[in-house]
Design a protein around this motif. Structure first.
Motif, PDB file in Angstrom:
ATOM      1  N   SER A 185       0.819  -1.212   0.000  1.00 46.29           N
ATOM      2  CA  SER A 185       0.000   0.000   0.000  1.00 46.29           C
ATOM      3  C   SER A 185       0.856   1.265   0.000  1.00 46.29           C
TER       4      SER A 185
ATOM      5  N   TRP B 160       2.202   4.301   2.363  1.00 38.98           N
ATOM      6  CA  TRP B 160       1.917   4.036   3.764  1.00 38.98           C
ATOM      7  C   TRP B 160       1.918   2.533   4.004  1.00 38.98           C
TER       8      TRP B 160
ATOM      9  N   PHE C 188       0.358  -0.846   5.408  1.00 37.37           N
ATOM     10  CA  PHE C 188      -0.967  -1.397   5.666  1.00 37.37           C
ATOM     11  C   PHE C 188      -1.250  -1.490   7.161  1.00 37.37           C
TER      12      PHE C 188
ATOM     13  N   GLU D 183      -9.435  -2.825  -3.179  1.00 37.44           N
ATOM     14  CA  GLU D 183      -8.613  -2.565  -4.369  1.00 37.44           C
ATOM     15  C   GLU D 183      -7.847  -3.816  -4.785  1.00 37.44           C
TER      16      GLU D 183
ATOM     17  N   ALA E  26      -2.165   1.875   8.927  1.00 35.90           N
ATOM     18  CA  ALA E  26      -3.290   2.672   8.431  1.00 35.90           C
ATOM     19  C   ALA E  26      -4.512   2.466   9.322  1.00 35.90           C
ATOM     20  N   ASP E  27      -5.465   3.397   9.214  1.00 33.92           N
ATOM     21  CA  ASP E  27      -6.696   3.219   9.990  1.00 33.92           C
ATOM     22  C   ASP E  27      -7.557   2.139   9.331  1.00 33.92           C
TER      23      ASP E  27
ATOM     24  N   ALA F  48     -10.597   2.002   8.041  1.00 30.64           N
ATOM     25  CA  ALA F  48     -11.266   2.320   6.772  1.00 30.64           C
ATOM     26  C   ALA F  48     -10.288   2.260   5.600  1.00 30.64           C
ATOM     27  N   ALA F  49      -9.082   2.797   5.784  1.00 35.11           N
ATOM     28  CA  ALA F  49      -8.080   2.770   4.708  1.00 35.11           C
ATOM     29  C   ALA F  49      -7.662   1.331   4.406  1.00 35.11           C
ATOM     30  N   ARG F  50      -7.514   0.505   5.438  1.00 33.04           N
ATOM     31  CA  ARG F  50      -7.152  -0.897   5.215  1.00 33.04           C
ATOM     32  C   ARG F  50      -8.256  -1.632   4.458  1.00 33.04           C
ATOM     33  N   GLN F  51      -9.504  -1.385   4.816  1.00 35.85           N
ATOM     34  CA  GLN F  51     -10.610  -2.047   4.118  1.00 35.85           C
ATOM     35  C   GLN F  51     -10.693  -1.593   2.662  1.00 35.85           C
ATOM     36  N   ASP F  52     -10.479  -0.312   2.409  1.00 34.99           N
ATOM     37  CA  ASP F  52     -10.455   0.198   1.030  1.00 34.99           C
ATOM     38  C   ASP F  52      -9.330  -0.471   0.235  1.00 34.99           C
ATOM     39  N   PHE F  53      -8.173  -0.610   0.857  1.00 37.63           N
ATOM     40  CA  PHE F  53      -7.032  -1.231   0.183  1.00 37.63           C
ATOM     41  C   PHE F  53      -7.335  -2.696  -0.154  1.00 37.63           C
TER      42      PHE F  53
END
Length: 168
Positions: free
Chosen positions: A72, A75, A77, A91, A80-81, A83-88
Motif C-alpha cells: 500500500s 503508507w 498497511f 482494491e 493505516a486506519d 477504513a483505509a485498510r478495508q479500502d485497500f
C-alpha cells in the motif's frame, strides 16, 4: 511465540484480520493491532499452526507478510486506519495482478482459519467440530489371519493396475 514471528508480523496479521472481520451481527470482531477486549485475536492460533512449518516456509511467510505491509506504499498497511485498510483490500480484490490477488488470498485463508477456530465464532455461525472413533467391528472368525481388504500380496515381482487413486 513461534520462532521468528516478530512484533511487525503479528501487527500485520492483526491489522488484516480486523479489516476482514469487523463485528457483524452475532459475530465478534477480530482484534486489530491495538488489542480490544472481547475481540478475536488470530495471532495465538496462527502462531501454533505456523510453528509446525519447515523453517524455509516459515521464513517465506514472514517475507510475504512484510511485502504485503508495503504493498500500500507510501503508507504501511498495518499502520493505516481501519477504513483505509478495508479500502485497500477492496482494491486488491479488484486488481488484475495475480500476485496481489494471491497475497490477499493467502492472508484471507490464514486469518480466516484462525478466526473461524474461535469458539465464539463457531457458536455464532452454528458450527460444531466433532471427532469420534467408530466402534471396532466384531472379528469374523472365518477371516482369521487375513487382512481386512483381502490378500494384498502381489503375485509376482510387479503389479499392474488400470486405475490408481492417490489422495483422500
Amino acid at each position: 511465540r513461534a520462532p521468528g514471528l516478530g512484533v511487525a508480523e503479528r501487527r500485520i496479521l492483526r491489522a488484516f484480520a480486523e479489516a476482514m472481520a469487523p463485528a457483524a451481527g452475532p459475530l465478534p470482531a477480530a482484534a486489530g493491532p491495538e488489542l480490544a477486549a472481547g475481540a478475536v485475536d488470530v495471532v495465538p492460533t496462527l502462531e501454533a499452526y505456523l510453528s509446525g512449518l519447515p523453517r524455509r516456509s516459515f521464513n517465506g511467510l514472514r517475507l510475504a507478510l512484510r511485502a504485503f505491509d508495503w504493498m500500500s506504499f507510501p503508507w504501511r498497511f498495518s499502520r493505516a486506519d481501519l477504513a483505509a485498510r478495508q479500502d485497500f483490500l477492496r482494491e486488491l480484490a479488484a486488481s488484475p495482478s495475480r500476485l496481489k490477488q494471491d497475497a490477499l488470498l493467502l492472508l484471507k485463508v490464514l486469518t480466516g482459519l484462525a478466526y473461524g477456530n474461535d469458539a465464539r465464532v463457531r457458536a455464532a455461525v452454528g458450527y460444531e467440530a466433532t471427532c469420534r472413533v467408530e466402534p471396532q467391528p466384531v472379528a469374523d472368525p472365518s477371516r482369521e489371519g487375513r487382512a481386512p481388504l483381502g490378500d494384498l500380496t502381489p503375485d509376482g515381482s510387479a503389479e499392474e493396475c488400470d486405475v490408481l487413486i492417490v489422495g483422500s
